[in-house]
Motif scaffolding. Structure first.
Motif, short mmCIF file in Angstrom:
data_model
loop_
_atom_site.label_atom_id
_atom_site.label_comp_id
_atom_site.label_asym_id
_atom_site.label_seq_id
_atom_site.Cartn_x
_atom_site.Cartn_y
_atom_site.Cartn_z
N UNK A 1 0.82 -1.22 0.00
CA UNK A 1 0.00 0.00 0.00
C UNK A 1 0.85 1.26 0.00
N UNK A 2 1.97 1.19 -0.72
CA UNK A 2 2.83 2.36 -0.89
C UNK A 2 2.51 3.10 -2.17
N UNK A 3 3.52 3.75 -2.75
CA UNK A 3 3.29 4.52 -3.99
C UNK A 3 4.20 4.07 -5.13
N UNK A 4 4.82 2.90 -5.00
CA UNK A 4 5.69 2.37 -6.05
C UNK A 4 4.97 1.23 -6.77
N UNK A 5 4.89 1.33 -8.09
CA UNK A 5 4.25 0.27 -8.88
C UNK A 5 4.97 -1.05 -8.66
N UNK B 1 0.26 -6.32 -20.45
CA UNK B 1 -0.68 -6.48 -21.57
C UNK B 1 -0.66 -5.34 -22.57
N UNK B 2 0.31 -4.44 -22.47
CA UNK B 2 0.35 -3.31 -23.40
C UNK B 2 1.78 -2.84 -23.60
N UNK B 3 1.99 -2.05 -24.64
CA UNK B 3 3.32 -1.55 -24.94
C UNK B 3 3.90 -0.79 -23.76
N UNK B 4 3.10 0.09 -23.16
CA UNK B 4 3.57 0.88 -22.03
C UNK B 4 2.79 0.50 -20.76
N UNK B 5 3.50 0.45 -19.65
CA UNK B 5 2.92 0.10 -18.36
C UNK B 5 2.96 1.32 -17.44
N UNK B 6 1.80 1.70 -16.91
CA UNK B 6 1.77 2.91 -16.09
C UNK B 6 1.24 2.68 -14.67
N UNK B 7 0.24 1.81 -14.51
CA UNK B 7 -0.35 1.61 -13.18
C UNK B 7 -0.48 0.13 -12.88
N UNK B 8 0.06 -0.29 -11.76
CA UNK B 8 -0.05 -1.69 -11.32
C UNK B 8 -1.24 -1.85 -10.39
N UNK B 9 -1.72 -3.08 -10.25
CA UNK B 9 -2.84 -3.34 -9.35
C UNK B 9 -2.43 -3.17 -7.89
N UNK B 10 -1.19 -3.58 -7.58
CA UNK B 10 -0.68 -3.43 -6.22
C UNK B 10 0.51 -2.47 -6.21
N UNK C 1 3.85 -0.97 -3.65
CA UNK C 1 4.67 -1.28 -2.48
C UNK C 1 5.39 -0.01 -2.00
N UNK C 2 6.06 -0.15 -0.87
CA UNK C 2 6.70 1.00 -0.23
C UNK C 2 8.21 1.03 -0.49
N UNK C 3 8.82 2.15 -0.15
CA UNK C 3 10.29 2.28 -0.21
C UNK C 3 10.96 1.23 0.67
N UNK C 4 10.36 0.98 1.82
CA UNK C 4 10.92 -0.02 2.74
C UNK C 4 10.95 -1.40 2.09
N UNK C 5 9.92 -1.73 1.31
CA UNK C 5 9.89 -3.01 0.63
C UNK C 5 11.04 -3.14 -0.36
N UNK C 6 11.34 -2.05 -1.06
CA UNK C 6 12.45 -2.06 -2.03
C UNK C 6 13.78 -2.24 -1.32
N UNK C 7 13.90 -1.60 -0.17
CA UNK C 7 15.18 -1.63 0.55
C UNK C 7 15.39 -2.94 1.31
N UNK C 8 14.32 -3.59 1.75
CA UNK C 8 14.47 -4.72 2.66
C UNK C 8 13.92 -6.05 2.13
N UNK C 9 13.68 -6.13 0.82
CA UNK C 9 13.19 -7.39 0.25
C UNK C 9 13.94 -7.70 -1.04
N UNK C 10 13.56 -8.82 -1.65
CA UNK C 10 14.24 -9.27 -2.87
C UNK C 10 13.81 -8.51 -4.12
N UNK C 11 12.76 -7.71 -4.02
CA UNK C 11 12.32 -6.96 -5.19
C UNK C 11 13.31 -5.85 -5.50
N UNK C 12 13.28 -5.38 -6.75
CA UNK C 12 14.23 -4.35 -7.20
C UNK C 12 13.47 -3.24 -7.90
#
Length: 377
Positions: free
Chosen positions: A219-223, A231-240, A242-253
């Motif tokens: 429930x953050x502001x990062x796609x 499903x399209x050439x350009x991707x702008x909005x994801x369904x979910x 995540x937060x900055x903390x998730x980027x810093x402390x998990x396997x996602x990049x």
């Protein structure tokens, strides 16, 4: 007035003749409807499979008369159509046979059934409703003249929707035709260009999923995209998100704006999309940030043209997947960057038209939805 559906229709289910008896299927001449035959078209004119006289006689399958509304009520609930001639169906299709107790416009019933909020039960293989639920469902039926007025309005809006959807398809086909004109068939390398491995075209990474158990990650502001969203050439909005903390402390990049996501698993394999802003993705997605050798828009269409070829190289028994290592080793014919850029500029111009058509389509869809709510809500 309000009626139960069983008050005004005989609800008739179809049957599936035994697949083990070739006499039921070989050289069949009678259209036999399954869910896969139901599309966005109002009338169903032909089916993928046909059954024989023997199938009809031995299984006692009942005919669905011409101009009858049918609806899927298992798995894909609520798909509707009108039979253009006498037909048959399987057991996932319900036919609404008019009892002629009320004067009904068939096209009105077609729209009415689309509006019903069915009380679904959870089945082993998905959502379903049964004949009893359908029978007891109550609907409001206005007088015949009002039915005809409603159909006239909805038909006009539906025709507009079809036109705009076709316009988008035509624009996509225009891009594909231009690609072939400029680059030939990349699978066959018809223009005899040098082959390069995808790993040489940029920096590759894969995504990751932050722990669901940590509420601070979501429930953050990062796609944060799943492969099914590509499903399209350009991707702008994801369904979910995540937060900055998730980027810093998990396997996602965090992947760069302008980089491209590629799906790797099962039915989402080789779905693709270019990020319009810095975003993340789950582990089912690979990401490439292209280098100076390649235009990412050209690469998107090059890979689209070779998609089926690459999908045939997937591994797995129950679920056929790709891996990042496999994708990086795939080879494609490479073209002069100036030619790639020329094509990308063409795509950009066509995309402006697509944006305008999509905006109009969205507005027409909103109008259709509001009218359905007004008439049937």
């Amino acid at each position: 007035m309000e009626y139960k559906l069983s008050d005004i229709f005989n609800l008739q289910m179809g049957k599936t003749p035994s697949r083990n008896n070739s006499d039921y299927w070989t050289e069949g001449k009678y259209d036999w409807i399954s869910i896969s035959d139901l599309s966005s078209e109002k009338y169903i004119n032909k089916t993928k499979e046909k059954i024989t006289d023997s199938a009809i006689e031995k299984t006692n399958i009942k005919i669905i008369p011409a101009n009858t509304v049918i609806m899927s009520f298992k798995l894909s609930i609520g798909k509707t159509a009108i039979t253009s001639h006498d037909m048959y169906s399987n057991e996932a299709i319900m036919a609404f046979i008019d009892k002629h107790k009320v004067e009904l416009n068939t096209d009105f019933i077609y729209y009415l059934l689309q509006s019903v909020k069915w009380n679904t039960n959870t089945a082993v293989k998905g959502k379903t409703i049964n004949k009893s639920i359908i029978s007891k469902t109550k609907v409001n039926i206005p007088d015949y003249q009002e039915q005809c007025k409603i159909v006239k309005v909805l038909d006009i809006v539906t025709k507009r929707l079809k036109f705009e959807q076709k316009e988008l398809i035509n624009l996509d086909e225009l891009i594909k035709a231009r690609f072939v004109e400029m680059f030939g068939d990349p699978v066959q390398n018809s223009l005899n260009k040098p082959m390069v491995k995808l790993e040489s075209l940029g920096n590759w990474k894969s995504g990751g999923t932050p722990a669901r158990s940590n509420p601070n990650f979501y429930n953050g502001n990062i796609n944060w995209f799943s492969a099914g969203e590509l499903n399209s050439l350009y991707l702008s909005k994801s369904k979910e998100k995540i937060t900055e903390e998730a980027v810093q402390k998990s396997s996602t990049k965090l992947f760069a704006k302008g980089s491209m996501l590629i799906g790797m698993y099962d039915t989402a394999a080789f779905k693709m999309g270019i990020l319009k802003e810095s975003s993340c993705a789950n582990q089912a997605c690979a990401n490439i940030k292209v280098n100076e050798k390649v235009n990412v828009v050209w690469l998107y269409y090059e890979l689209q043209a070779m998609k089926e070829y690459f999908l045939n190289q997937r591994h797995g028994v129950r679920q056929k997947n790709l891996t990042l290592k496999m994708i990086k080793k795939f080879e494609i014919p490479i073209f002069d960057l100036n030619l790639q850029n020329k094509f990308a500029n063409f795509v950009q111009q066509v995309d402006k038209s697509k944006v305008a058509v999509q905006k109009s389509l969205d507005e027409t869809q909103k109008l259709f939805d509001s009218l359905m709510q007004e008439y049937f809500g």
